[in-house]
Design a protein around this motif. Structure first.
Motif, mmCIF file in Angstrom:
data_model
loop_
_atom_site.group_PDB
_atom_site.id
_atom_site.type_symbol
_atom_site.label_atom_id
_atom_site.label_comp_id
_atom_site.label_asym_id
_atom_site.label_seq_id
_atom_site.Cartn_x
_atom_site.Cartn_y
_atom_site.Cartn_z
ATOM 1 N N THR A 120 -198.516 -49.434 -95.724
ATOM 2 C CA THR A 120 -198.263 -49.993 -97.057
ATOM 3 C C THR A 120 -198.611 -51.484 -97.106
ATOM 4 O OG1 THR A 120 -196.577 -48.318 -97.396
ATOM 5 C CG2 THR A 120 -196.572 -50.163 -98.938
ATOM 6 N N ASN A 153 -188.354 -57.604 -101.457
ATOM 7 C CA ASN A 153 -188.115 -56.486 -100.523
ATOM 8 C C ASN A 153 -188.318 -57.078 -99.128
ATOM 9 O OD1 ASN A 153 -189.199 -54.480 -98.510
ATOM 10 N ND2 ASN A 153 -188.752 -53.020 -100.115
ATOM 11 N N ARG A 154 -187.379 -56.835 -98.224
ATOM 12 C CA ARG A 154 -187.580 -57.290 -96.845
ATOM 13 C C ARG A 154 -187.291 -56.158 -95.868
ATOM 14 N NH1 ARG A 154 -183.929 -61.624 -95.634
ATOM 15 N NH2 ARG A 154 -184.880 -62.839 -97.312
ATOM 16 N N SER A 155 -187.719 -54.952 -96.220
ATOM 17 C CA SER A 155 -187.462 -53.833 -95.314
ATOM 18 C C SER A 155 -188.353 -53.967 -94.090
ATOM 19 C CB SER A 155 -187.719 -52.499 -96.013
ATOM 20 O OG SER A 155 -189.088 -52.329 -96.277
ATOM 21 N N ASP A 177 -184.499 -60.729 -100.406
ATOM 22 C CA ASP A 177 -183.777 -59.458 -100.281
ATOM 23 C C ASP A 177 -182.447 -59.595 -100.994
ATOM 24 O OD1 ASP A 177 -181.948 -60.613 -98.555
ATOM 25 O OD2 ASP A 177 -182.220 -59.124 -96.956
ATOM 26 N N ILE A 178 -181.594 -58.605 -100.829
ATOM 27 C CA ILE A 178 -180.345 -58.575 -101.579
ATOM 28 C C ILE A 178 -179.431 -59.751 -101.194
ATOM 29 C CG2 ILE A 178 -179.158 -57.014 -99.962
ATOM 30 C CD1 ILE A 178 -179.000 -56.227 -103.589
ATOM 31 N N PHE A 239 -194.647 -51.773 -105.487
ATOM 32 C CA PHE A 239 -194.798 -50.614 -104.605
ATOM 33 C C PHE A 239 -193.554 -49.736 -104.590
ATOM 34 C CE2 PHE A 239 -193.219 -53.857 -101.618
ATOM 35 C CZ PHE A 239 -192.223 -53.182 -100.928
ATOM 36 N N ALA A 241 -190.842 -46.981 -105.861
ATOM 37 C CA ALA A 241 -190.990 -45.716 -106.585
ATOM 38 C C ALA A 241 -190.570 -45.900 -108.049
ATOM 39 C CB ALA A 241 -190.141 -44.648 -105.913
ATOM 40 N N THR A 264 -202.225 -46.401 -99.966
ATOM 41 C CA THR A 264 -201.478 -46.280 -98.699
ATOM 42 C C THR A 264 -201.958 -45.059 -97.909
ATOM 43 O OG1 THR A 264 -199.550 -47.246 -99.759
ATOM 44 C CG2 THR A 264 -199.168 -46.102 -97.693
HETATM 45 P P1 NAD Z 1 -185.326 -50.206 -98.258
HETATM 46 O O1 NAD Z 1 -184.093 -49.675 -98.891
HETATM 47 O O2 NAD Z 1 -185.488 -50.127 -96.781
HETATM 48 O O3 NAD Z 1 -185.467 -51.767 -98.645
HETATM 49 C C1 NAD Z 1 -185.211 -52.231 -99.933
HETATM 50 C C2 NAD Z 1 -185.323 -53.747 -99.934
HETATM 51 O O4 NAD Z 1 -185.065 -54.220 -101.255
HETATM 52 C C3 NAD Z 1 -184.296 -54.442 -99.017
HETATM 53 O O5 NAD Z 1 -184.899 -55.544 -98.378
HETATM 54 C C4 NAD Z 1 -183.216 -54.913 -100.008
HETATM 55 O O6 NAD Z 1 -182.475 -56.038 -99.551
HETATM 56 C C5 NAD Z 1 -184.065 -55.251 -101.205
HETATM 57 N N1 NAD Z 1 -183.299 -55.239 -102.439
HETATM 58 C C6 NAD Z 1 -182.553 -54.226 -102.933
HETATM 59 N N2 NAD Z 1 -181.984 -54.610 -104.103
HETATM 60 C C7 NAD Z 1 -182.385 -55.888 -104.337
HETATM 61 C C8 NAD Z 1 -182.125 -56.831 -105.359
HETATM 62 N N3 NAD Z 1 -181.348 -56.552 -106.398
HETATM 63 N N4 NAD Z 1 -182.710 -58.044 -105.271
HETATM 64 C C9 NAD Z 1 -183.510 -58.361 -104.231
HETATM 65 N N5 NAD Z 1 -183.794 -57.500 -103.225
HETATM 66 C C10 NAD Z 1 -183.228 -56.285 -103.281
HETATM 67 O O7 NAD Z 1 -186.547 -49.501 -98.998
HETATM 68 P P2 NAD Z 1 -188.111 -49.394 -98.585
HETATM 69 O O8 NAD Z 1 -188.291 -48.340 -97.573
HETATM 70 O O9 NAD Z 1 -188.682 -50.725 -98.330
HETATM 71 O O10 NAD Z 1 -188.698 -48.818 -99.951
HETATM 72 C C11 NAD Z 1 -188.574 -49.555 -101.148
HETATM 73 C C12 NAD Z 1 -189.254 -48.815 -102.278
HETATM 74 O O11 NAD Z 1 -190.644 -48.752 -102.033
HETATM 75 C C13 NAD Z 1 -188.801 -47.375 -102.455
HETATM 76 O O12 NAD Z 1 -188.767 -47.071 -103.825
HETATM 77 C C14 NAD Z 1 -189.867 -46.574 -101.744
HETATM 78 O O13 NAD Z 1 -189.986 -45.283 -102.278
HETATM 79 C C15 NAD Z 1 -191.093 -47.395 -102.026
HETATM 80 N N6 NAD Z 1 -192.131 -47.292 -101.003
HETATM 81 C C16 NAD Z 1 -193.400 -47.080 -101.417
HETATM 82 C C17 NAD Z 1 -194.418 -47.004 -100.490
HETATM 83 C C18 NAD Z 1 -195.832 -46.780 -100.959
HETATM 84 O O14 NAD Z 1 -196.070 -46.519 -102.123
HETATM 85 N N7 NAD Z 1 -196.798 -46.894 -100.101
HETATM 86 C C19 NAD Z 1 -194.146 -47.140 -99.132
HETATM 87 C C20 NAD Z 1 -192.825 -47.395 -98.724
HETATM 88 C C21 NAD Z 1 -191.822 -47.489 -99.679
#
Ligand code: NAD
Length: 286
Positions: A120, A153-155, A177-178, A239, A241, A264
């Motif tokens: 991604t 996002n910082r996953s 991140d959150i 990115f 969903a 991706t």
């Molecule tokens: P995750 O739950 O591991 O991480 C979510 C991130 O968002 C965390 O860092 C969290 O702190 C942050 N966050 C949540 N609420 C927040 C807020 N209010 N303010 C600021 N930051 C906030 O999720 P993930 O695996 O990284 O996936 C995230 C999204 O991306 C999902 O919807 C997933 O389906 C999608 N995704 C898409 C693809 C792709 O299209 N290639 C790949 C991976 C994930």
């Protein structure tokens, strides 16, 4: 490419959750693989069985690539599982993220050959390259010099590695991140070899108006980035969903990318081919 070479690389995807986004991603992967000549096998299992199943696939010579749909446990155990996947079969490049102490090198030609970049983040980088956010006149490591990028996002699988990759190309990255906002950059004098991270007291309302690029991945339907706070001509990439930008985003953004899923999967196949070729050359050396 795969069809013209007459090869049949095999990718195994492990699904050990009921997450609708993972199920959709698996369906799309299956469809693309069928179209492009990759053998894709989706193996559904309980999360408790997953480790053994990954090890079995690691040892199976007919399997060229392995991916796992995360989250599985949704905690540190997922990072452990990322490292169970053999580095020779890890199409998502996730085990190397942990092993490389989170410092992903610049994307110069040699590094591209050597590293499997997570799919991604790589897809997002390809979009940024295509729309000329990367300045190709500058040297590798500086091609984002002067560019301010916010990533919400910082996953471990997307936001953090992406932030490091962009910072290592000279971008000033705000990683949100959150809990907090980090500023990640590789120095003002284009000298630092490795990125630096510090927590900033700036608020989202302050960094959005100065960001050239805003990338979002918040997995909640109610989360929306206020269009009013964005700068005119911003590049907006989602990115998640869910749609993290408001419906009027196109009024402000010069370029809006609502989803990154298809690119991706292309990157997934690109990584698979790289691993296939590496395994082949290792076999030929034996
Ligand atoms: P995750 O739950 O591991 O991480 C979510 C991130 O968002 C965390 O860092 C969290 O702190 C942050 N966050 C949540 N609420 C927040 C807020 N209010 N303010 C600021 N930051 C906030 O999720 P993930 O695996 O990284 O996936 C995230 C999204 O991306 C999902 O919807 C997933 O389906 C999608 N995704 C898409 C693809 C792709 O299209 N290639 C790949 C991976 C994930």
């Amino acid at each position: 490419m795969i069809k013209t070479r007459g090869i049949k690389p095999k990718l195994v995807g492990f699904l050990a959750n009921e997450d609708p986004a993972s199920i959709k991603y698996a369906e799309c992967t299956s469809k693309t693989c069928e179209e492009t000549g990759v053998i894709f096998e989706l193996r559904k299992c309980n999360r408790e069985e997953l480790e053994d199943q990954i090890i079995e696939a690691n040892e199976d010579d007919s399997v060229h690539g392995i991916m796992v749909y995360y989250p599985v446990f949704g905690d540190l155990q997922d990072q452990y599982l990322q490292n169970v996947v053999s580095v020779t079969k890890d199409v998502e490049g996730l085990c190397q993220i942990c092993n490389s102490d989170q410092n992903i090198p610049y994307l110069d030609e040699e590094q591209i050959k050597n590293y499997i970049i997570p799919c991604t983040p790589l897809a997002i980088i390809k979009v940024l390259e295509y729309i000329r956010v990367y300045n190709s006149v500058l040297l590798y490591g500086n091609r984002l010099h002067g560019c301010v990028i916010t990533i919400i996002n910082r996953s471990e699988i997307v936001g953090r590695p992406l932030a490091v990759l962009l910072a290592n190309e000279g971008g000033k990255v705000y990683s949100v991140d959150i809990n907090n906002i980090q500023e990640i950059h590789h120095g003002t004098e284009l000298k630092l070899k490795k990125y630096e991270v510090r927590i900033t007291n700036l608020k989202l309302e302050e960094i959005l108006p100065i960001s050239d690029v805003v990338i979002t991945g918040v997995p909640t339907p109610s989360y929306k980035v206020p269009t009013a706070l964005l700068r005119e001509g911003v590049i907006a990439i989602n990115f998640s969903a869910f749609k993290n930008f408001e419906d009027n985003i196109k009024e402000k953004a010069s370029i809006y990318v609502p989803t990154i899923g298809k690119i991706t999967i292309t990157m997934l196949e690109r990584n698979l081919l790289k691993l296939y070729d590496r395994q082949l050359s290792l076999k030929n050396e034996e």
